[in-house]
Design an enzyme around this catalytic site. Structure first.
Site, mmCIF file in Angstrom:
data_model
loop_
_atom_site.group_PDB
_atom_site.id
_atom_site.type_symbol
_atom_site.label_atom_id
_atom_site.label_comp_id
_atom_site.label_asym_id
_atom_site.label_seq_id
_atom_site.Cartn_x
_atom_site.Cartn_y
_atom_site.Cartn_z
ATOM 1 N N CYS A 56 -60.338 -7.686 45.302
ATOM 2 C CA CYS A 56 -58.970 -7.724 45.808
ATOM 3 C C CYS A 56 -58.703 -9.085 46.429
ATOM 4 C CB CYS A 56 -58.763 -6.637 46.857
ATOM 5 S SG CYS A 56 -57.151 -6.803 47.614
ATOM 6 N N CYS B 169 -50.178 -10.122 44.811
ATOM 7 C CA CYS B 169 -51.435 -9.538 44.303
ATOM 8 C C CYS B 169 -52.377 -10.641 43.808
ATOM 9 C CB CYS B 169 -51.194 -8.515 43.203
ATOM 10 S SG CYS B 169 -52.714 -7.630 42.756
HETATM 11 O O1 PYC Z 1 -54.533 -8.745 45.936
HETATM 12 O O2 PYC Z 1 -55.947 -8.388 44.313
HETATM 13 C C1 PYC Z 1 -55.126 -7.997 45.116
HETATM 14 C C2 PYC Z 1 -54.781 -6.557 45.161
HETATM 15 C C3 PYC Z 1 -55.232 -5.578 44.337
HETATM 16 C C4 PYC Z 1 -54.618 -4.402 44.761
HETATM 17 C C5 PYC Z 1 -53.830 -4.697 45.837
HETATM 18 N N1 PYC Z 1 -53.936 -6.020 46.059
#
Ligand code: PYC
Length: 321
Positions: free
Chosen positions: A90, A242
């Site tokens: 993550c 993300c």
């Molecule tokens: O930032 O890689 C990320 C992530 C995965 C799921 C939520 N955030």
């Protein structure tokens, strides 16, 4: 009455929470050689702690968490969890953990460190000024495009591009799911994304490097320009762009010939926060082009908690259906 305590420090990275567990987890629930083994042992023996800290009434439907663990292989070990289970890697969580542990004095103020995650080793670079972590960049584990899965949704053909970037993503054009990534779009993404994930996983995509059948854990809706929205777990929406999702997007963009090595892009998530990223290198493994994506962003500590679990509190942890 008996009371068990769990101490956390919480951060947000571009709006996305990470609840970092500092104390309360017993060492024997974290046994194992690798961080993946430690995570699997925790999942098998202490999953109630994940539920307690992620789900209601102490967490919420979109809560996210991380458990730092000792490791001989890197400067830090960490695994990640959400309301529904565990992710192998993550990005926003990693940025939050490194920021919090350095600012709390649990890690030295070092500009470079390696972190072992269940997905593998990740190199991290930190910008620090006056004891405050200004920016964290991570070079992710090897990332690559797996395959394209054609599905039909609401009578329309949809192309889901499966990419591995520490987690398996289905990357899809938001328009093809009938969602416009403009204004306040986050909640509109949830149902179409979950439906798409079900359809894609029913098609049992394959990892071209390992040859294994894989399950997609997150869906990334993209739009031309820099907008994206990632839906994961049981319908959680990543408020940040993300980290691993940005790596998936960069890897795909590079494979499609639209992104040169070293070319920087900024990706914007559903609350307007941004990550910057680029592909630092590529190589070929099993005939597949594998990239090394680098993503950076900023996190802030939002607070510290001492959570209680008392034996007279019989309600337990829950998510609303
Ligand atoms: O930032 O890689 C990320 C992530 C995965 C799921 C939520 N955030």
């Amino acid at each position: 009455m008996e009371r068990t305590e769990f101490i956390t420090v919480d951060t947000h990275t571009g709006g996305e929470p990470t609840r970092i567990v500092l104390d309360g987890v017993e060492a024997d629930t974290l046994s194992g050689e690798t961080v993946r083994e430690k995570r699997d042992r925790f999942a098998a023996t202490a999953d109630n702690i994940r539920k307690l800290l992620m789900q209601e009434p102490r967490g919420h439907a979109d809560m996210f968490g991380a458990v730092p663990v000792p490791t001989d292989r890197a400067d830090l070990g960490v695994f990640f969890m959400d309301t529904d289970g565990y992710l192998d890697m993550c990005g926003h969580g990693l940025i939050g953990v490194v920021t919090a542990l350095i600012e709390q004095g649990e890690l030295p103020e070092t500009p470079e460190l390696t972190v072992e995650t269940p997905a593998g080793l990740v190199d991290v670079t930190v910008e620090i000024a006056d004891g405050v972590v200004r920016r964290v960049a991570f070079e992710n584990v090897d990332s690559y495009v797996c395959e394209t899965v054609p599905v039909e949704q609401d009578g329309n053909p949809v192309e889901a591009r499966i990419v591995y970037s520490g987690n398996y993503f289905a990357v899809v054009d938001a328009d093809s799911l009938g969602v416009t990534l403009d204004g306040e779009y986050a909640t509109q993404c949830i149902e179409p994304a979950l439906e798409l994930r079900r359809a894609v996983n029913d098609a049992t995509p394959e990892d071209p490097v390992t040859g294994a059948r894989v399950a997609v854990s997150a869906v990334e809706l993209t739009a031309s320009g820099d907008r994206s929205c990632v839906v994961f777990a049981d319908g959680s929406v990543d408020r940040s762009p993300c980290g691993t999702g940005t790596c998936a997007r960069l890897t795909l963009h590079h494979a499609d010939g639209g992104l040169a090595i070293g070319e920087r892009v900024e990706v914007t998530g559903p609350v307007g926060s941004t990550f910057e990223g680029y592909i630092s290198d590529t190589r070929v493994a099993n005939g597949v082009t594998v990239t090394s994506p680098v993503v950076s962003g900023t996190a802030h500590i939002t607070g510290e908690h001492t959570f209680y679990r008392t034996d007279d509190d019989t309600l337990g942890s829950f998510t609303l259906a």
